[in-house]
Design an enzyme around this catalytic site. Structure first.
Site, PDB file in Angstrom:
ATOM      1  N   GLY A   9       0.791  -1.233   0.000  1.00 29.25           N
ATOM      2  CA  GLY A   9       0.000   0.000   0.000  1.00 29.25           C
ATOM      3  C   GLY A   9       0.820   1.278   0.000  1.00 29.25           C
ATOM      4  O   GLY A   9       0.258   2.379  -0.082  1.00 29.25           O
ATOM      5  N   ALA A  85       4.096  -6.787  -4.525  1.00 37.22           N
ATOM      6  CA  ALA A  85       4.635  -7.629  -5.595  1.00 37.22           C
ATOM      7  C   ALA A  85       5.922  -7.026  -6.131  1.00 37.22           C
ATOM      8  O   ALA A  85       6.173  -5.828  -5.991  1.00 37.22           O
ATOM      9  CB  ALA A  85       3.623  -7.729  -6.739  1.00 37.22           C
ATOM     10  N   SER A 129      -3.083  -8.643 -13.925  1.00 39.74           N
ATOM     11  CA  SER A 129      -2.426  -7.762 -14.894  1.00 39.74           C
ATOM     12  C   SER A 129      -2.738  -8.179 -16.324  1.00 39.74           C
ATOM     13  O   SER A 129      -2.959  -9.359 -16.596  1.00 39.74           O
ATOM     14  CB  SER A 129      -0.923  -7.847 -14.654  1.00 39.74           C
ATOM     15  OG  SER A 129      -0.218  -7.341 -15.748  1.00 39.74           O
ATOM     16  N   TYR A 189       7.015 -12.481 -14.739  1.00 41.64           N
ATOM     17  CA  TYR A 189       6.087 -11.599 -14.019  1.00 41.64           C
ATOM     18  C   TYR A 189       4.642 -11.978 -14.355  1.00 41.64           C
ATOM     19  O   TYR A 189       3.806 -12.150 -13.461  1.00 41.64           O
ATOM     20  CB  TYR A 189       6.360 -10.131 -14.396  1.00 41.64           C
ATOM     21  CG  TYR A 189       5.311  -9.169 -13.907  1.00 41.64           C
ATOM     22  CD1 TYR A 189       5.181  -8.858 -12.559  1.00 41.64           C
ATOM     23  CD2 TYR A 189       4.416  -8.564 -14.802  1.00 41.64           C
ATOM     24  CE1 TYR A 189       4.203  -7.979 -12.110  1.00 41.64           C
ATOM     25  CE2 TYR A 189       3.441  -7.687 -14.370  1.00 41.64           C
ATOM     26  CZ  TYR A 189       3.339  -7.398 -13.019  1.00 41.64           C
ATOM     27  OH  TYR A 189       2.366  -6.523 -12.583  1.00 41.64           O
ATOM     28  N   ASN A 218      -1.729  -0.731 -18.402  1.00 41.36           N
ATOM     29  CA  ASN A 218      -0.569   0.061 -17.961  1.00 41.36           C
ATOM     30  C   ASN A 218      -1.041   1.289 -17.189  1.00 41.36           C
ATOM     31  O   ASN A 218      -1.587   2.218 -17.793  1.00 41.36           O
ATOM     32  CB  ASN A 218       0.253   0.513 -19.169  1.00 41.36           C
ATOM     33  CG  ASN A 218       0.879  -0.666 -19.864  1.00 41.36           C
ATOM     34  OD1 ASN A 218       0.190  -1.591 -20.308  1.00 41.36           O
ATOM     35  ND2 ASN A 218       2.178  -0.669 -19.939  1.00 41.36           N
TER      36      ASN A 218
HETATM   37  N1  LIG Z   1       1.296  -0.171 -12.329  1.00 38.58           N
HETATM   38  C1  LIG Z   1       0.816  -0.948 -13.292  1.00 38.58           C
HETATM   39  O1  LIG Z   1       0.805  -0.566 -14.454  1.00 38.58           O
HETATM   40  C2  LIG Z   1       0.233  -2.300 -12.954  1.00 38.58           C
HETATM   41  C3  LIG Z   1      -0.389  -3.014 -13.999  1.00 38.58           C
HETATM   42  C4  LIG Z   1      -0.910  -4.281 -13.704  1.00 38.58           C
HETATM   43  C5  LIG Z   1      -0.846  -4.788 -12.424  1.00 38.58           C
HETATM   44  N2  LIG Z   1      -0.225  -4.065 -11.449  1.00 38.58           N
HETATM   45  C6  LIG Z   1      -0.143  -4.665 -10.110  1.00 38.58           C
HETATM   46  O2  LIG Z   1      -0.711  -3.775  -9.163  1.00 38.58           O
HETATM   47  C7  LIG Z   1      -0.021  -3.882  -7.931  1.00 38.58           C
HETATM   48  C8  LIG Z   1       0.460  -2.519  -7.492  1.00 38.58           C
HETATM   49  O3  LIG Z   1       1.306  -2.002  -8.519  1.00 38.58           O
HETATM   50  P1  LIG Z   1       2.050  -0.610  -8.386  1.00 38.58           P
HETATM   51  O4  LIG Z   1       2.177  -0.028  -9.735  1.00 38.58           O
HETATM   52  O5  LIG Z   1       1.452   0.179  -7.301  1.00 38.58           O
HETATM   53  O6  LIG Z   1       3.489  -1.150  -7.975  1.00 38.58           O
HETATM   54  P2  LIG Z   1       4.592  -0.505  -7.008  1.00 38.58           P
HETATM   55  O7  LIG Z   1       5.849  -1.216  -7.349  1.00 38.58           O
HETATM   56  O8  LIG Z   1       4.526   0.972  -7.045  1.00 38.58           O
HETATM   57  O9  LIG Z   1       4.086  -0.987  -5.575  1.00 38.58           O
HETATM   58  C9  LIG Z   1       4.327  -2.258  -5.062  1.00 38.58           C
HETATM   59  C10 LIG Z   1       4.544  -2.079  -3.579  1.00 38.58           C
HETATM   60  O10 LIG Z   1       4.794  -3.392  -3.029  1.00 38.58           O
HETATM   61  C11 LIG Z   1       5.855  -3.273  -2.104  1.00 38.58           C
HETATM   62  N3  LIG Z   1       6.496  -4.580  -1.973  1.00 38.58           N
HETATM   63  C12 LIG Z   1       7.349  -5.200  -2.848  1.00 38.58           C
HETATM   64  N4  LIG Z   1       7.722  -6.380  -2.361  1.00 38.58           N
HETATM   65  C13 LIG Z   1       7.100  -6.525  -1.166  1.00 38.58           C
HETATM   66  C14 LIG Z   1       7.109  -7.533  -0.158  1.00 38.58           C
HETATM   67  N5  LIG Z   1       7.844  -8.635  -0.301  1.00 38.58           N
HETATM   68  N6  LIG Z   1       6.349  -7.363   0.953  1.00 38.58           N
HETATM   69  C15 LIG Z   1       5.606  -6.217   1.124  1.00 38.58           C
HETATM   70  N7  LIG Z   1       5.579  -5.231   0.216  1.00 38.58           N
HETATM   71  C16 LIG Z   1       6.310  -5.381  -0.917  1.00 38.58           C
HETATM   72  C17 LIG Z   1       6.772  -2.207  -2.661  1.00 38.58           C
HETATM   73  O11 LIG Z   1       7.595  -1.629  -1.664  1.00 38.58           O
HETATM   74  C18 LIG Z   1       5.763  -1.231  -3.230  1.00 38.58           C
HETATM   75  O12 LIG Z   1       5.410  -0.246  -2.262  1.00 38.58           O
HETATM   76  C19 LIG Z   1       1.115  -4.884  -8.144  1.00 38.58           C
HETATM   77  O13 LIG Z   1       0.677  -6.144  -7.672  1.00 38.58           O
HETATM   78  C20 LIG Z   1       1.278  -4.920  -9.644  1.00 38.58           C
HETATM   79  O14 LIG Z   1       1.752  -6.178 -10.072  1.00 38.58           O
HETATM   80  C21 LIG Z   1       0.312  -2.842 -11.688  1.00 38.58           C
END
Ligand SMILES: NC(=O)c1ccc[n+]([C@@H]2O[C@H](COP(=O)([O-])OP(=O)(O)OC[C@H]3O[C@@H](n4cnc5c(N)ncnc54)[C@H](O)[C@@H]3O)[C@@H](O)[C@H]2O)c1
Length: 378
Positions: A9, A85, A129, A189, A218
């Site tokens: 979060g 993630a 995703s 991924y 995206n």
């Molecule tokens: N941004 C995109 O375009 C997109 C698209 C499809 C899916 N997603 C998914 O949405 C979710 C959020 O994406 P986002 O863009 O906010 O990513 P982000 O990388 O900004 O946020 C991920 C957060 O997870 C935390 N994290 C990583 N490993 C961890 C662990 N082992 N334990 C606890 N926390 C951990 C990180 O510190 C980070 O704050 C992810 O699951 C991502 O796969 C994102």
């Protein structure tokens, strides 16, 4: 008041979702390990995302790989939004164990706790995703709908980047990817996201929890990480433009993505949290519009009012898809979701925000070197 745990979060989507939910009266707990790749070496100073939520949520600095941390975070929650993630598609191709440990292992550990201990959780939202689809959906003149697999090195080497399908004659037309489309990820991924989604959708109904999966396209917008070189061309190109460096456009620049603005993603996710119609369903979240990489470059240069050399290099990364954009019929029909921000509006907001940020050195060259060494960048 409902209690929501958002794993990951402090990240881009999670922090925006947390702030919106707090404004609506929810009580938020965040479990996040403040990964350096996202938050920098000193999150207390270097992470605006973390700082935006830190005093407004119950923050647990921990990892989804630890059952102890998960147990502490899950206690007393009504809803879990599982975002934590590893998120770099290219990086996942050479940090395979790390990606599977965090993404698949973390989800498995969470489900083990929910299946075997007392808790109040009634709903889980999982961030899936578009990467689980791999290449997009196409209409072949003689074969009907087809799902081409990833493009081979041999063909891309010749500079021919458009997608082919065996025995397809005439034109192959790109169409929107609906939720019933074939799932065939072309990266580790993507495999981990497919696995997370399937575990949540399969286990939760057997333990009295309603699962909802969102296949985000995206996602972009103000606040996204500008320092993580492994995700997001908007950040990468912006940093290059601001550092007056050449932009290397891969392939022929005509590859497309569906860019969806952060506020729309938060809106869709809240509909999933609040509406019972979402329970047990998977939804695409995007704009339904395919935007070329060259359009991205043009829009960014226009909004920064700068010129830098743009090289359409013909370089390519193995595992990258050519096209994919979302079919939104299902989420529109069941949840009433419609994206409200156009790419032109969203990119203006994004560029205005980037202009308020300190210019940092980019780590992009280093990430390309890593991919080159692994034979993934050509
Ligand atoms: N941004 C995109 O375009 C997109 C698209 C499809 C899916 N997603 C998914 O949405 C979710 C959020 O994406 P986002 O863009 O906010 O990513 P982000 O990388 O900004 O946020 C991920 C957060 O997870 C935390 N994290 C990583 N490993 C961890 C662990 N082992 N334990 C606890 N926390 C951990 C990180 O510190 C980070 O704050 C992810 O699951 C991502 O796969 C994102």
């Amino acid at each position: 008041m409902k209690k929501v745990l958002i794993t990951g979060g402090a990240g881009f989507i999670g922090s925006n979702l947390a702030l919106k939910l707090i404004a609506k009266g929810y009580e938020i707990t965040v479990l996040d390990n403040l990964s350096k790749q996202i938050h920098g070496d000193e999150p207390e100073i270097s992470s605006p995302l973390y700082l935006s939520i830190k005093d407004k949520v119950n923050f647990i600095h921990g990892t989804v790989e630890s059952k102890e941390d998960l147990k502490q975070a899950i206690a007393g929650q009504d809803i879990i939004v599982h975002y934590a993630a590893e998120t770099g598609t290219g990086q996942s191709m050479y940090q395979i164990e790390q990606y599977t440990n965090v993404n698949i292992g973390g989800t498995a550990a969470m489900l083990d706790i929910l299946a075997n201990a007392e808790h109040n959780v009634k709903k889980i939202i999982i961030a899936s995703s578009r990467s689980i689809y791999g290449e997009g959906k196409y209409l072949s003149e003689n074969l009907g709908y087809v799902y081409p697999s990833h493009r081979s090195d041999e063909i891309m080497k010749t500079g021919d980047f458009e997608v082919k399908y065996p025995n397809s004659t005439g034109t192959l037309t790109l169409v929107a990817t609906d939720e019933e489309s074939k799932i065939h990820p072309s990266s580790v991924y993507g495999i981990t996201k497919q696995n997370q989604e399937q575990m949540i959708m399969t286990v939760c109904p057997t333990i009295g929890i309603a699962p909802v999966a969102f296949r985000y396209q995206n996602v972009y917008g103000p606040g996204q990480s500008l320092s993580n070189p492994y995700t997001g061309i908007l950040s990468i190109f912006s940093t290059l433009i601001r550092n007056n460096k050449e932009i290397n456009v891969f392939e022929d620049g005509k590859e497309t993505r569906d860019f969806v603005y952060i506020d729309d993603v938060v809106e869709a996710t809240i509909l999933g949290i609040e509406k019972d119609e979402a329970n047990g369903q998977v939804f695409n979240v995007g704009t339904g519009v395919a935007t070329t990489v060259l359009t991205v470059v043009e829009e960014l240069l226009k909004n920064y009012n700068k010129q830098v050399p743009v090289k359409i290099s013909g370089n390519y990364r193995l595992g990258d898809i050519r096209h994919n954009f979302a079919d939104l019929k299902k989420i529109s029909a069941l949840l009433g979701f419609k994206p409200s921000v156009t790419f032109q509006e969203g990119i203006k907001n994004f560029a205005d925000w980037v202009n308020t940020q300190e210019i940092k050195g980019d780590k992009y060259d280093q990430s390309i070197q890593e991919m080159k060494q692994k034979g993934l960048f050509k």
